[in-house]
Design a protein around this motif. Structure first.
Motif, mmCIF file in Angstrom:
data_model
loop_
_atom_site.group_PDB
_atom_site.id
_atom_site.type_symbol
_atom_site.label_atom_id
_atom_site.label_comp_id
_atom_site.label_asym_id
_atom_site.label_seq_id
_atom_site.Cartn_x
_atom_site.Cartn_y
_atom_site.Cartn_z
ATOM 1 N N ALA A 193 -2.957 11.116 1.531
ATOM 2 C CA ALA A 193 -3.405 9.770 1.148
ATOM 3 C C ALA A 193 -4.210 9.809 -0.146
ATOM 4 N N ALA A 194 -5.098 10.780 -0.266
ATOM 5 C CA ALA A 194 -5.909 10.892 -1.489
ATOM 6 C C ALA A 194 -5.029 11.150 -2.711
ATOM 7 N N THR A 195 -3.991 11.964 -2.536
ATOM 8 C CA THR A 195 -3.072 12.244 -3.646
ATOM 9 C C THR A 195 -2.340 10.981 -4.083
ATOM 10 N N TRP A 196 -1.854 10.199 -3.099
ATOM 11 C CA TRP A 196 -1.145 8.960 -3.452
ATOM 12 C C TRP A 196 -2.084 7.966 -4.138
ATOM 13 N N PHE A 197 -3.288 7.787 -3.602
ATOM 14 C CA PHE A 197 -4.233 6.843 -4.216
ATOM 15 C C PHE A 197 -4.634 7.297 -5.623
ATOM 16 N N ALA A 198 -4.984 8.575 -5.757
ATOM 17 C CA ALA A 198 -5.428 9.078 -7.062
ATOM 18 C C ALA A 198 -4.284 9.055 -8.074
ATOM 19 N N GLY A 199 -3.081 9.383 -7.609
ATOM 20 C CA GLY A 199 -1.933 9.418 -8.508
ATOM 21 C C GLY A 199 -1.523 8.049 -9.006
ATOM 22 N N ALA A 200 -1.811 7.024 -8.228
ATOM 23 C CA ALA A 200 -1.368 5.671 -8.577
ATOM 24 C C ALA A 200 -2.181 5.047 -9.690
ATOM 25 N N GLY A 201 -3.476 5.224 -9.657
ATOM 26 C CA GLY A 201 -4.318 4.519 -10.615
ATOM 27 C C GLY A 201 -4.338 3.033 -10.299
ATOM 28 N N ARG A 202 -4.458 2.199 -11.324
ATOM 29 C CA ARG A 202 -4.482 0.739 -11.127
ATOM 30 C C ARG A 202 -3.060 0.217 -10.991
ATOM 31 N N VAL A 203 -2.851 -0.626 -9.989
ATOM 32 C CA VAL A 203 -1.518 -1.195 -9.759
ATOM 33 C C VAL A 203 -1.659 -2.712 -9.549
ATOM 34 N N PRO A 204 -0.576 -3.466 -9.807
ATOM 35 C CA PRO A 204 -0.657 -4.917 -9.622
ATOM 36 C C PRO A 204 -0.719 -5.303 -8.154
ATOM 37 N N ARG A 205 -1.596 -6.240 -7.853
ATOM 38 C CA ARG A 205 -1.757 -6.695 -6.474
ATOM 39 C C ARG A 205 -0.630 -7.631 -6.056
ATOM 40 N N THR B 275 -5.364 7.678 10.265
ATOM 41 C CA THR B 275 -4.489 8.479 9.415
ATOM 42 C C THR B 275 -3.202 7.733 9.098
ATOM 43 N N THR B 276 -2.590 7.151 10.120
ATOM 44 C CA THR B 276 -1.315 6.448 9.951
ATOM 45 C C THR B 276 -1.462 5.244 9.022
ATOM 46 N N LEU B 277 -2.475 4.443 9.253
ATOM 47 C CA LEU B 277 -2.620 3.211 8.472
ATOM 48 C C LEU B 277 -3.060 3.475 7.038
ATOM 49 N N VAL B 278 -3.987 4.400 6.849
ATOM 50 C CA VAL B 278 -4.449 4.705 5.487
ATOM 51 C C VAL B 278 -3.337 5.362 4.681
ATOM 52 N N THR B 279 -2.598 6.276 5.301
ATOM 53 C CA THR B 279 -1.502 6.928 4.583
ATOM 54 C C THR B 279 -0.411 5.925 4.228
ATOM 55 N N GLY B 280 -0.113 4.994 5.147
ATOM 56 C CA GLY B 280 0.875 3.953 4.846
ATOM 57 C C GLY B 280 0.459 3.096 3.665
ATOM 58 N N ALA B 281 -0.808 2.700 3.642
ATOM 59 C CA ALA B 281 -1.311 1.903 2.512
ATOM 60 C C ALA B 281 -1.236 2.700 1.212
ATOM 61 N N ALA B 282 -1.594 3.980 1.284
ATOM 62 C CA ALA B 282 -1.560 4.830 0.091
ATOM 63 C C ALA B 282 -0.137 4.989 -0.438
ATOM 64 N N GLU B 283 0.829 5.104 0.474
ATOM 65 C CA GLU B 283 2.231 5.215 0.048
ATOM 66 C C GLU B 283 2.650 3.987 -0.749
ATOM 67 N N GLU B 284 2.239 2.819 -0.304
ATOM 68 C CA GLU B 284 2.628 1.598 -1.012
ATOM 69 C C GLU B 284 1.984 1.516 -2.384
ATOM 70 N N VAL B 285 0.717 1.890 -2.482
ATOM 71 C CA VAL B 285 0.037 1.871 -3.773
ATOM 72 C C VAL B 285 0.739 2.814 -4.752
ATOM 73 N N PHE B 286 1.154 3.982 -4.254
ATOM 74 C CA PHE B 286 1.782 4.965 -5.131
ATOM 75 C C PHE B 286 3.250 4.627 -5.428
ATOM 76 N N PHE B 287 4.046 4.475 -4.363
ATOM 77 C CA PHE B 287 5.487 4.317 -4.569
ATOM 78 C C PHE B 287 5.874 2.912 -5.038
ATOM 79 N N ARG B 288 5.310 1.867 -4.429
ATOM 80 C CA ARG B 288 5.642 0.503 -4.853
ATOM 81 C C ARG B 288 4.724 0.017 -5.959
#
Length: 193
Positions: free
Chosen positions: A39-51, A105-118
């Motif tokens: 989750a930390a990798t996805w959040f850190a890798g994403a940076g600022r993203v459009p809401r 773990t499940t919910l935070v990782t899911g949110a992080a995936e969306e910030v990074f991938f989408r």
């Protein structure tokens, strides 16, 4: 080019951590440390993203609808041994782990995936590229049920990202879907001896 290289490196790192987390012993500190690192990798890798648009109800309804479809497939998958084993293997973490930790773990990782991938990957590589990266990342788990789910849900999340103009809609859908899956699926797939 630098941004794309950075995102590719973050994708590789997050994917490796994801594979290692699901290969670790269910309920162990290692599992939780590794999933937190994902989750930390996805959040850190994403940076600022459009809401995107601030709609809440529609994404939650879509998440519940997606759960309904997956529930129907799960009823069938219980009778297909390779799929039953794959799903039971993932749910072993829910059966043997601390419920609050597994839910978080499940919910935070899911949110992080969306910030990074989408978010970041979608902006850099487009919807198709981000979805392909999402599915390829999930192959690190070596679990066919998760890979199949990532292809279906990744496509749905990409459509939502396009329509909403940001990550809020797919994030809410992902979290709602994940919460329902976690609440119901462990009862359908009890631990195997």
């Amino acid at each position: 080019m630098r941004r794309r290289a950075y995102l590719a490196a973050a994708t590789a790192a997050g994917s490796g951590l994801l594979g290692a987390s699901l290969a670790s012993r269910s309920g162990s500190r290692r599992f939780h440390a590794l999933t937190a690192s994902v989750a930390a990798t996805w959040f850190a890798g994403a940076g600022r993203v459009p809401r995107g648009r601030p709609d809440v109800v529609q994404p939650l309804v879509v998440g519940a609808g997606a759960f309904g479809v997956f529930y129907g497939f799960a009823l069938v998958a219980r009778h297909i041994p390779p799929l039953r084993r794959a799903i039971t293997g993932v749910l072993d973490h829910a059966h043997r782990g601390s419920t609050p930790s597994v839910v978080a773990t499940t919910l935070v990782t899911g949110a992080a995936e969306e910030v990074f991938f989408r978010g970041a990957l979608h902006d850099a590589f487009g919807a198709r590229g981000a979805t392909v990266a999402y599915v390829l990342s999930t192959t690190a788990t070596r679990n066919p049920a998760l890979v199949l789910a990532s292809a279906v849900m990744g496509t749905l999340f990409a459509v939502q990202r396009h329509r909403a103009g940001g990550v809020q809609a797919p994030m809410l859908t992902h979290v709602a879907w994940s919460a329902l899956m976690l609440a119901v699926m462990p009862r359908l797939f009890p631990p195997e001896d």
